[in-house]
Design an enzyme around this catalytic site. Structure first.
Site, PDB file in Angstrom:
ATOM      1  N   ASP A   1     -24.019  -9.236   1.189  1.00 29.72           N
ATOM      2  CA  ASP A   1     -24.529 -10.126   2.233  1.00 29.72           C
ATOM      3  C   ASP A   1     -25.854 -10.808   1.893  1.00 29.72           C
ATOM      4  OD1 ASP A   1     -22.387  -9.021   3.567  1.00 29.72           O
ATOM      5  OD2 ASP A   1     -23.539  -8.320   5.287  1.00 29.72           O
TER       6      ASP A   1
ATOM      7  N   HIS B   1     -26.556  -5.973  -0.633  1.00 26.62           N
ATOM      8  CA  HIS B   1     -27.149  -7.312  -0.595  1.00 26.62           C
ATOM      9  C   HIS B   1     -27.402  -7.849  -2.007  1.00 26.62           C
ATOM     10  CE1 HIS B   1     -27.993  -5.483   3.319  1.00 26.62           C
ATOM     11  NE2 HIS B   1     -27.875  -6.710   3.791  1.00 26.62           N
TER      12      HIS B   1
END
Ligand SMILES: [Zn+2]
Length: 213
Positions: free
Chosen positions: A9, A163
């Site tokens: 993400d 991430h």
């Protein structure tokens, strides 16, 4: 043996994402990237998303600014500015099921995630809302790979959030995939049904716990 879905993400980031893509290609793993509209507006970042899509990864909408969670966002045009604008930038990069992932700050699954206006939009526009069930808090300075392995071990099918905006995460994702491979765990691209409350616009699980306003 456990099953795990890797979701990545907040990018793309030209300093990190290409190295993550190299790792995934070398290990023959397909993931999903939930990207920000504000990143896609930058050509160098957009190219990372184009490469990810070309290499078989799925691309989803993770809002434009990732600033105020929908459950707390009182702006009347929040859906337009955060979701519609990002989807427009995604264009052909978007997965055909129109993947959308909200955020709550710290990975919490609670009423911060959604608003009623957002749920109405996701259902009207046939989005698929993808949540998660494993957050090793990779933004904190700790051995998140070991935390992730523990979380994956505790569940038959984990949808893990990491991430690609954190330097060094390419190496750590490589470490994680090596450890999963050693254990014989299965890395899949599909999402565990428990983590998908809205699929192609149809509400298939109760979203009330995630709606803040
Ligand atoms: Zn996020």
């Amino acid at each position: 043996m456990a099953r795990v879905t890797l979701t990545i993400d907040n990018g793309p980031d030209p300093e990190v994402t290409p190295h993550v893509l190299d790792v995934l290609a070398r290990r023959n793993v397909r993931a999903s990237f939930f990207v920000l509209g504000s990143a896609l507006a930058d050509p160098a970042r957009r190219r990372c998303a184009e490469r990810a899509r070309a290499e078989g990864h799925w691309i989803g909408n993770h809002t434009y600014t990732h600033a105020v969670p929908f459950g707390q966002n009182e702006a009347p045009d929040a859906v337009e500015r955060e979701v519609v604008a990002t989807e427009r930038l995604l264009g052909d990069l978007a997965h055909e099921e129109r993947l959308f992932r909200p955020f709550g700050g710290g990975g919490h699954l609670d009423e911060r995630l959604l608003s009623r206006a957002l749920v109405d939009h996701l259902t009207a526009e046939a989005y698929t809302c993808v949540l998660w069930n494993a957050v090793p808090r990779d933004w904190e300075p700790h051995d998140w790979v070991s935390v992730a392995v523990e979380q994956i071990r505790a569940s038959p099918w984990s949808v893990l959030v990491v991430h690609d905006v954190i330097p060094g995460n390419d190496r750590r994702i490589d470490d994680l995939l090596a450890r999963l491979e050693d254990r014989g765990d299965e890395v899949v691209q599909a999402f565990a049904p428990d983590c998908v409350p809205i699929r192609r616009g149809e509400v298939v699980r109760d979203v009330a716990p995630f709606v803040g306003r």
